[in-house]
Design a protein around this motif. Structure first.
Motif, mmCIF file in Angstrom:
data_model
loop_
_atom_site.group_PDB
_atom_site.id
_atom_site.type_symbol
_atom_site.label_atom_id
_atom_site.label_comp_id
_atom_site.label_asym_id
_atom_site.label_seq_id
_atom_site.Cartn_x
_atom_site.Cartn_y
_atom_site.Cartn_z
ATOM 1 N N LEU A 13 0.830 -1.203 0.000
ATOM 2 C CA LEU A 13 0.000 0.000 0.000
ATOM 3 C C LEU A 13 0.866 1.255 0.000
ATOM 4 C CD1 LEU A 13 -2.970 0.940 0.097
ATOM 5 C CD2 LEU A 13 -2.751 1.061 2.582
ATOM 6 N N LYS A 14 1.963 1.215 0.774
ATOM 7 C CA LYS A 14 2.861 2.363 0.818
ATOM 8 C C LYS A 14 3.528 2.592 -0.535
ATOM 9 C CE LYS A 14 3.906 2.205 5.771
ATOM 10 N NZ LYS A 14 4.945 1.938 6.798
ATOM 11 N N ARG A 15 3.924 1.505 -1.202
ATOM 12 C CA ARG A 15 4.537 1.649 -2.528
ATOM 13 C C ARG A 15 3.537 2.234 -3.512
ATOM 14 N NH1 ARG A 15 6.875 -3.478 -1.560
ATOM 15 N NH2 ARG A 15 5.417 -4.479 -2.987
ATOM 16 N N GLN A 16 2.281 1.859 -3.371
ATOM 17 C CA GLN A 16 1.250 2.407 -4.249
ATOM 18 C C GLN A 16 1.105 3.905 -4.032
ATOM 19 O OE1 GLN A 16 -1.866 -0.202 -4.898
ATOM 20 N NE2 GLN A 16 -3.246 1.248 -5.845
ATOM 21 N N ARG A 17 1.347 4.351 -2.804
ATOM 22 C CA ARG A 17 1.301 5.786 -2.517
ATOM 23 C C ARG A 17 2.421 6.519 -3.236
ATOM 24 N NH1 ARG A 17 1.658 7.368 3.431
ATOM 25 N NH2 ARG A 17 1.354 9.406 2.485
ATOM 26 N N VAL A 18 3.626 5.926 -3.205
ATOM 27 C CA VAL A 18 4.788 6.592 -3.798
ATOM 28 C C VAL A 18 4.663 6.623 -5.317
ATOM 29 C CG1 VAL A 18 7.281 6.492 -4.111
ATOM 30 C CG2 VAL A 18 6.278 6.033 -1.855
ATOM 31 N N GLY A 19 4.319 5.447 -5.900
ATOM 32 C CA GLY A 19 4.109 5.382 -7.345
ATOM 33 C C GLY A 19 5.359 5.749 -8.128
ATOM 34 N N ASN A 20 5.179 6.347 -9.300
ATOM 35 C CA ASN A 20 6.306 6.669 -10.179
ATOM 36 C C ASN A 20 6.226 8.122 -10.632
ATOM 37 O OD1 ASN A 20 3.996 6.220 -11.670
ATOM 38 N ND2 ASN A 20 5.076 5.354 -13.430
ATOM 39 N N LYS A 21 6.106 9.013 -9.626
ATOM 40 C CA LYS A 21 6.018 10.447 -9.918
ATOM 41 C C LYS A 21 7.069 11.215 -9.121
ATOM 42 C CE LYS A 21 1.762 10.560 -8.615
ATOM 43 N NZ LYS A 21 0.426 11.077 -8.228
ATOM 44 N N LEU A 22 7.514 12.321 -9.715
ATOM 45 C CA LEU A 22 8.457 13.216 -9.058
ATOM 46 C C LEU A 22 7.868 14.620 -9.015
ATOM 47 C CD1 LEU A 22 11.795 12.180 -10.827
ATOM 48 C CD2 LEU A 22 11.115 11.605 -8.482
ATOM 49 N N LEU A 23 8.141 15.309 -7.921
ATOM 50 C CA LEU A 23 7.770 16.715 -7.800
ATOM 51 C C LEU A 23 9.071 17.504 -7.859
ATOM 52 C CD1 LEU A 23 5.208 18.398 -7.397
ATOM 53 C CD2 LEU A 23 5.713 18.416 -4.952
ATOM 54 N N ILE A 24 9.179 18.393 -8.845
ATOM 55 C CA ILE A 24 10.458 19.064 -9.116
ATOM 56 C C ILE A 24 10.266 20.579 -9.080
ATOM 57 C CG2 ILE A 24 12.415 19.205 -10.711
ATOM 58 C CD1 ILE A 24 11.411 16.634 -12.016
ATOM 59 N N GLY A 25 11.204 21.270 -8.423
ATOM 60 C CA GLY A 25 11.172 22.722 -8.358
ATOM 61 C C GLY A 25 12.317 23.341 -9.140
ATOM 62 N N PHE A 26 12.011 24.332 -9.956
ATOM 63 C CA PHE A 26 13.022 25.027 -10.766
ATOM 64 C C PHE A 26 12.918 26.534 -10.525
ATOM 65 C CE2 PHE A 26 11.769 21.295 -13.331
ATOM 66 C CZ PHE A 26 13.004 20.701 -13.563
ATOM 67 N N ASN A 27 14.056 27.209 -10.621
ATOM 68 C CA ASN A 27 14.027 28.671 -10.665
ATOM 69 C C ASN A 27 13.614 29.158 -12.046
ATOM 70 O OD1 ASN A 27 14.822 29.218 -7.969
ATOM 71 N ND2 ASN A 27 16.951 28.726 -8.491
ATOM 72 N N ASN A 28 14.060 28.429 -13.068
ATOM 73 C CA ASN A 28 13.704 28.741 -14.454
ATOM 74 C C ASN A 28 13.087 27.485 -15.064
ATOM 75 O OD1 ASN A 28 15.031 31.418 -14.453
ATOM 76 N ND2 ASN A 28 16.901 30.189 -14.265
ATOM 77 N N ALA A 29 11.815 27.287 -14.838
ATOM 78 C CA ALA A 29 11.161 26.044 -15.225
ATOM 79 C C ALA A 29 11.194 25.836 -16.736
ATOM 80 C CB ALA A 29 9.712 26.040 -14.739
ATOM 81 N N PRO A 30 11.575 24.643 -17.188
ATOM 82 C CA PRO A 30 11.585 24.341 -18.620
ATOM 83 C C PRO A 30 10.165 24.074 -19.115
ATOM 84 C CG PRO A 30 12.173 22.384 -17.385
ATOM 85 C CD PRO A 30 12.041 23.494 -16.368
ATOM 86 N N ALA A 31 10.010 23.969 -20.405
ATOM 87 C CA ALA A 31 8.736 23.571 -20.984
ATOM 88 C C ALA A 31 8.566 22.063 -20.776
ATOM 89 C CB ALA A 31 8.698 23.911 -22.467
ATOM 90 N N PRO A 32 7.347 21.589 -20.630
ATOM 91 C CA PRO A 32 7.134 20.143 -20.484
ATOM 92 C C PRO A 32 7.788 19.341 -21.599
ATOM 93 C CG PRO A 32 5.100 21.322 -19.982
ATOM 94 C CD PRO A 32 6.081 22.346 -20.495
ATOM 95 N N ALA A 33 7.804 19.894 -22.822
ATOM 96 C CA ALA A 33 8.404 19.172 -23.948
ATOM 97 C C ALA A 33 9.889 18.905 -23.714
ATOM 98 C CB ALA A 33 8.203 19.968 -25.233
ATOM 99 N N ASP A 34 10.581 19.827 -22.995
ATOM 100 C CA ASP A 34 12.003 19.628 -22.727
ATOM 101 C C ASP A 34 12.225 18.425 -21.810
ATOM 102 O OD1 ASP A 34 12.706 21.851 -24.266
ATOM 103 O OD2 ASP A 34 12.442 23.220 -22.564
ATOM 104 N N LEU A 35 11.370 18.266 -20.815
ATOM 105 C CA LEU A 35 11.516 17.130 -19.906
ATOM 106 C C LEU A 35 11.154 15.817 -20.589
ATOM 107 C CD1 LEU A 35 10.099 18.653 -16.595
ATOM 108 C CD2 LEU A 35 12.465 17.988 -17.056
ATOM 109 N N LEU A 36 10.235 15.884 -21.543
ATOM 110 C CA LEU A 36 9.836 14.662 -22.249
ATOM 111 C C LEU A 36 10.953 14.115 -23.134
ATOM 112 C CD1 LEU A 36 6.160 15.603 -23.226
ATOM 113 C CD2 LEU A 36 6.891 13.877 -21.558
ATOM 114 N N GLN A 37 11.986 14.939 -23.373
ATOM 115 C CA GLN A 37 13.141 14.467 -24.154
ATOM 116 C C GLN A 37 14.056 13.566 -23.328
ATOM 117 O OE1 GLN A 37 13.378 15.184 -27.477
ATOM 118 N NE2 GLN A 37 11.368 16.158 -27.131
ATOM 119 N N ILE A 38 13.868 13.574 -22.009
ATOM 120 C CA ILE A 38 14.731 12.787 -21.117
ATOM 121 C C ILE A 38 14.231 11.348 -21.068
ATOM 122 C CG2 ILE A 38 15.528 12.538 -18.739
ATOM 123 C CD1 ILE A 38 15.234 15.580 -18.464
ATOM 124 N N ALA A 39 15.152 10.403 -21.228
ATOM 125 C CA ALA A 39 14.799 8.979 -21.259
ATOM 126 C C ALA A 39 14.063 8.579 -19.976
ATOM 127 C CB ALA A 39 16.057 8.129 -21.418
ATOM 128 N N GLY A 40 12.928 7.920 -20.145
ATOM 129 C CA GLY A 40 12.153 7.421 -19.007
ATOM 130 C C GLY A 40 10.995 8.315 -18.628
#
Length: 316
Positions: free
Chosen positions: A222-249
């Motif tokens: 149940l705890k692993r289901q809570r964690v899942g496969n998501k990250l919360l990321i903070g940037f000073n100069n946030a990139p466009a979502p398309a830039d992150l989608l270029q990263i493998a995975g």
């Protein structure tokens, strides 16, 4: 020799043609605390009544330490301690008087009754309340008396239905501690609709909704289901979502408020290091990267409101 204490096999209960409980199956072993979780009206109390022999199943069977509840009800019930949601207290008696009656009803040998009462009081923190009338005790202490009567005959299985409902935060903490202590020597089934309670007290979890099991697994699952496969990321100069989608995975990227982004990544991938490297290379000013935990409430909602088939993992 197995230490299996409870076997519930395809339990079903019909009310007016409607299935209040439908094909619920699970096992419980000695020393295990099972959290039986579900929203109000999900079928928890009905299942508890069938497990304790207070309600006959329309189909299916229950075995307590290998003894069939229908074929040998007295022998099976003798191995169970039960605290229903409505406490079975005689409030005009003192704690000692009531527990002595409970011991006799549970057929504790006369020579052992005094010791059984003292042991139950000690385990439940009631020794200093021995001569007090139950009606004069606080709600929390009355609940302790209810638990004491459930364990006074040293049963193999203790079943507690909503044991912390109506208690204040301090009383809830004390009762949870008591349940964990009982679980070291007995098998415990804890019925509740309170999510944090299960995570704090139990080592195995079952979630029921509309009479059907929608989750069956260890608390770590149940705890692993809570964690899942998501990250919360903070940037000073946030990139466009398309830039992150270029990263493998990385499979999804979502822009949030205050230069925060939520990234979902594919199973069996760990793009964390690649994200950090890309942030440094492109000057995104990364200042936070952490797992984005789903709240227990959200997991509960996902499980109990999904239309898909039951989510089930094998019992260890």
């Amino acid at each position: 020799m197995t230490n299996l204490t409870v076997e519930a096999i395809e339990l079903t209960r019909l009310y007016g043609g409607r299935e209040a409980v439908s094909n619920v199956s699970f096992n419980l072993t000695q020393g295990q605390v099972l959290g039986f979780l579900g929203p109000n009206g999900a079928g928890k109390s009905t299942t508890m009544k069938m497990l304790t022999g207070n309600l006959a199943p329309s189909a299916g069977s229950v075995k307590i330490c290998g003894i069939d509840m229908i074929e040998n009800p007295k022998e099976a019930k003798a191995l169970i301690g039960y605290l229903p949601e409505m406490r079975p207290l005689y409030k005009e008696f003192t704690v000692d008087e009531y527990l002595t009656i409970a011991a006799r009803l549970h057929r504790v040998a006369s020579r052992n009754i005094k010791k059984a009462v003292e042991t139950a009081k000690e385990r439940c923190g009631l020794t200093h309340m021995s001569k007090r009338l139950i009606e004069n005790l606080s709600n929390g202490y009355q609940q302790r008396v209810g638990i004491a009567q459930a364990i006074i005959h040293n049963p193999m299985v203790v079943i507690l239905d909503e044991p912390t409902v109506g208690l204040d935060p301090i009383q809830i903490r004390d009762i949870r501690t008591l349940i964990r202590e009982i679980g070291t020597d007995h098998s415990v089934i804890l019925s509740t609709h309170i999510l944090p309670e299960v995570e704090m007290v139990c080592d195995h979890v079952q979630i029921i909704d509309k009479g059907k099991l929608v989750f069956n697994g260890g608390i770590d699952v149940l705890k692993r289901q809570r964690v899942g496969n998501k990250l919360l990321i903070g940037f000073n100069n946030a990139p466009a979502p398309a830039d992150l989608l270029q990263i493998a995975g990385v499979s999804e990227a979502e822009t949030l408020e205050n230069n925060m982004m939520r990234v979902r990544f594919a199973e069996n991938t760990t793009p964390h290091e690649s994200i950090v490297q890309a942030a440094v290379k492109n000057g995104w000013g990364l200042y936070q990267i952490a797992p984005d935990q789903t709240s227990l409430e959200d997991v509960f909602v996902q499980l109990t409101y999904q239309d898909a088939a039951a989510v089930e993992t094998p019992v260890a």
